[in-house]
Design an enzyme around this catalytic site. Structure first.
Site, PDB file in Angstrom:
ATOM      1  N   GLU A 116     -16.457  10.587   4.640  1.00  0.00           N
ATOM      2  CA  GLU A 116     -16.420   9.130   4.859  1.00  0.00           C
ATOM      3  C   GLU A 116     -15.372   8.561   3.907  1.00  0.00           C
ATOM      4  O   GLU A 116     -15.616   8.413   2.716  1.00  0.00           O
ATOM      5  CB  GLU A 116     -17.796   8.527   4.572  1.00  0.00           C
ATOM      6  CG  GLU A 116     -17.843   7.027   4.760  1.00  0.00           C
ATOM      7  CD  GLU A 116     -19.209   6.442   4.465  1.00  0.00           C
ATOM      8  OE1 GLU A 116     -19.604   5.493   5.164  1.00  0.00           O
ATOM      9  OE2 GLU A 116     -19.878   6.920   3.520  1.00  0.00           O
ATOM     10  N   ASP A 154       0.861  -1.166   0.000  1.00  0.00           N
ATOM     11  CA  ASP A 154       0.000   0.000   0.000  1.00  0.00           C
ATOM     12  C   ASP A 154       0.908   1.230   0.000  1.00  0.00           C
ATOM     13  O   ASP A 154       2.110   1.144   0.285  1.00  0.00           O
ATOM     14  CB  ASP A 154      -0.942  -0.004   1.206  1.00  0.00           C
ATOM     15  CG  ASP A 154      -2.242   0.755   0.919  1.00  0.00           C
ATOM     16  OD1 ASP A 154      -2.240   1.604   0.006  1.00  0.00           O
ATOM     17  OD2 ASP A 154      -3.239   0.500   1.601  1.00  0.00           O
TER      18      ASP A 154
END
Length: 734
Positions: free
Chosen positions: A460, A248
């Site tokens: 979000e 990542d």
């Protein structure tokens, strides 16, 4: 005549060619190819290549492309074939854009064929900000949809990949976002094998996913992007993964900066590379040569990594005559074409979930509606259409615009924002609640009010940001939970707005645009109709308006549990599955996993099991008849749940083990069959072993779970039958 090097010989296998190509590179050249922004090697005719591209719900971040609903929305279709078709369209557009970029000599980020999608983490807790990128809380459904999406992206050609998919984030990753760079997710062997790993196993062993991305967090003490347990023992040795692993982004520097597992950058690089992290999204592998010179990384490890990377590029046809690569002729004109946009609109419609429809308020009769109020911060919010990891839509239709287009020409549409999405005012110098009176007035003037509330991806998503927004009102900076939710409540003044509109006495339809579950107890008691729109894609407003006016029947089902309140949730940092998701929760859901209403009605009958007793290792056929007994043509999601009645350890109360999608006309009937393979009957013991025990099992088939709340909401109890497995317990490979 100069002899052609082996890596250019298309008659040889990709493996032979990749090994030959790597053998011709210097150590410095090899090290350069382990970075996501790999430079060109002109002497070997290797062009520059940027590995970073995204395709969560459309080709992302590279200009115009067809935009599908967010992943969690597509999961609510429960439809493997549909997800395959979506991914097939995405990879077609990815090919069209890639080859055009190549013709324009653009080798930049987001322009390649290696898509870092899908996200198949388990949405274990509704507070997790990235949960809307996933396919929900269930390992079986996530696995089935993930396999379908990967196959759609990668294509079915026997030689070449259409594009390369990437299963992420491996593994045990689902918040907290604010601590992801240092967090240690502790999961028992049982929870690992029962919940957190199955979808990844399916991606590798069934779909043949080309790439796997490691997670930011540690899992049971090991940083995921350098974990010998995850990357070596499980991924390579147990599952036989042959593709490449990517970190990542900037996760490897976390090893020494945040996890404190290593002390220096070189040690972090060594931990990642030596355990099989082949490609670095970030900058740490810029120092790979230093780690090699220090004796921490052997050159053989670099050779192994670069060979895997070159193998992927060769599978994509990057070293072959374009005339021999079936996807290289994909015309640019197919990108964002009408056919693809129409399909995206269809997917948006199938993703909508009708949660409540008291006294059949929906669908509305557009001919009898003379005025309609469209109210709320998400009524005309384009961000709530798009979600994150998205491309640029050429057309955008919000809920407001969709309703304006759908009503009769002489119908008056009143619009009021009502409130800010999260702050206490909209205009910086206004008093708090500066749009509330306008919203109440609009509702009072209208025949019916559509109130659009929820979240959007600006609050979000990933990590936590401080927003110094003037909209935050007096007092300066306000911390806004952009990332994980602190609770399940509607943010800001949205609840007050909803109550004020309802107090007018006008019929209210609540449209929720959100990527995760919210607490809707008051709304469930007071609002007659509730529609979950998710983040529905570029023209999601058209789909929502069409459903409101009855152009089609809703058929979506919840891929997550909607809890009643925060009090129903365990500690967010606790990765134990005890009291989590429908499989282990002890309380009653507000809206259960697998639930969703229709404008039609369905009758289930004639559940038959091929046998009522089988031997360990045998398959079992199950059949049921389904009839559309309503007046609407409609889709139906037939769900099979299995319960182990005599398990030797703690097991889920029941688990989804089969899904079939039907579309039936009014009065039409169809027979549906399921095959319960032995693996579907296994359970995971406390040591993480997959075992099929003899004993009794109960099958449930219906349009929902067999829980009490689903039965109350739908008025239908799934059919059930019991069968017995005889013989000796058998352990299965994971």
């Amino acid at each position: 005549m100069k002899e052609k090097p082996a890596y250019k010989d298309e008659s040889l296998s990709f493996e032979e060619r990749a090994r030959d190509l790597v053998s011709r590179m210097t150590l410095e050249e090899k090290a350069s190819q382990t970075r996501y922004n790999s430079p060109a090697i002109p002497r070997l005719e290797i062009p520059a290549y940027n590995w970073w591209n995204e395709a969560l719900h459309g080709v992302a971040r590279a200009g115009v492309a067809t935009m599908f609903p967010q992943a969690i929305a597509m999961a609510s279709t429960f439809d493997e074939e549909l997800l395959f078709r979506v991914a097939d369209v995405i990879s077609t557009e990815g090919r069209a854009k890639y080859h055009e970029f190549q013709r324009q000599n653009d080798h930049g980020i987001y322009k390649g064929l290696t898509f870092w999608s899908p996200n198949i983490n388990i949405f274990r807790d509704p507070r997790w900000g990235r949960g809307h990128e996933t396919y929900g809380e269930d390992p079986y459904l996530t696995g089935r949809l993930g396999v379908a999406f990967i196959r759609g992206l990668q294509g079915s050609d026997k030689k070449y990949l259409k594009s390369a998919a990437c299963a992420k984030h491996f593994a045990v990753h689902s918040g907290p976002e604010a601590e992801r760079h240092s967090f240690n997710a502790v999961a028992s062997p049982k929870d690992m094998r029962e919940t957190y790993l199955p979808a990844f196993r399916d991606a590798v062993k069934e779909a043949g996913v080309e790439s796997v991305m490691g997670a930011y967090n540690r899992t049971n003490g090991e940083p995921c992007c350098g974990s010998p347990t995850l990357l070596q023992k499980i991924l390579r040795e147990e599952w036989g993964f042959k593709g490449h692993v990517v970190s990542d982004c900037w996760a490897i520097k976390d090893f020494h900066e945040d996890h404190k597992i290593t002390k220096t950058p070189s040690e972090s690089i060594a931990l990642a590379m030596n355990n099989g992290c082949d490609l670095n999204c970030g900058h740490m592998y810029m120092h790979l040569m230093d780690a090699c010179k220090e004796g921490l990384v052997p050159e053989e490890a670099i050779d192994r990594a670069v060979t895997r990377l070159m193998l992927t590029r060769m599978k994509l046809g990057m070293f072959d005559d374009p005339g021999h690569v079936p996807f290289a002729s994909t015309p640019y004109e197919v990108n964002d074409c009408r056919e693809h946009r129409d399909f995206a609109l269809e997917v948006s419609g199938q993703s909508l979930v009708l949660l409540k429809n008291e006294k059949k308020l929906l669908p509305l009769d557009r001919k009898s509606i003379k005025s309609i109020a469209v109210i709320g911060p998400n009524a005309d919010n384009e961000e709530a259409m798009k979600a994150n990891y998205c491309g640029t839509p050429s057309h955008m239709v919000t809920v407001l615009r969709g309703i304006q287009q759908a009503v009769e020409p002489d119908t008056r549409v009143y619009y009021a924002e009502g409130c800010h999405l999260y702050a206490n005012r909209i205009e910086k110098r206004a008093e708090p609640k500066d749009r509330l009176a306008e919203a109440v007035a609009a509702a009072q003037k209208a025949d019916v009010a559509v109130v659009c509330l929820g979240l959007d991806p600006t609050i979000e998503g990933e990590e936590i940001h401080i927003i110094e927004g003037e909209a935050a009102g007096p007092g300066g900076a306000e911390e806004i939970p952009r990332g994980d939710k602190k609770d399940l409540n509607l943010p800001g003044q949205q609840q007050e707005l909803l109550e004020a509109v309802c107090s007018t006495g006008k019929p209210v339809i609540l449209v929720l645009l959100t990527g995760s579950a919210l607490a809707l107890t008051w709304a469930d008691e007071q609002v007659p109709a509730i529609l979950l729109g998710w983040y529905p894609g570029a023209e999601g407003g058209r789909a929502i308006a069409s459903m409101i006016f009855g152009d089609y029947s809703p058929s979506g089902r919840l891929p997550v549990t909607f809890y009643r309140s925060n009090e129903d949730l365990p500690d967010f940092r606790d990765y134990s599955m005890i009291n989590r998701t429908y499989r282990y929760m002890t309380g009653e859901a507000l809206y259960p996993f697998g639930y969703g209403l229709s404008y039609s009605s369905f009758e289930y009958s004639a559940l038959t099991l091929e046998k009522d007793a089988i031997e360990v290792g045998d398959r079992l056929e199950c059949r049921v008849r389904v009839k559309n007994t309503g007046s609407f043509e409609s889709g139906e999601t037939v769900q099979l749940y299995l319960r182990d009645l005599e398990a030797g350890t703690r097991v889920p109360r029941w688990e989804l083990k089969g899904v079939r999608k039907l579309k039936l006309k009014s009065g039409e009937e169809s027979e549906v069959s399921f095959t319960l393979a032995p693996r579907l009957m296994t359970m995971i013991d406390d040591e993480g072993r997959r075992i099929l025990e003899p004993g009794k099992f109960q099958v449930y088939i219906g349009g929902s779970q067999p829980d009490r709340r689903s039965i109350v909401l739908t008025g239908i109890e799934p059919l059930s039958a019991v069968f017995e497995v005889h013989g000796e317990a058998r352990e299965y490979d994971y």
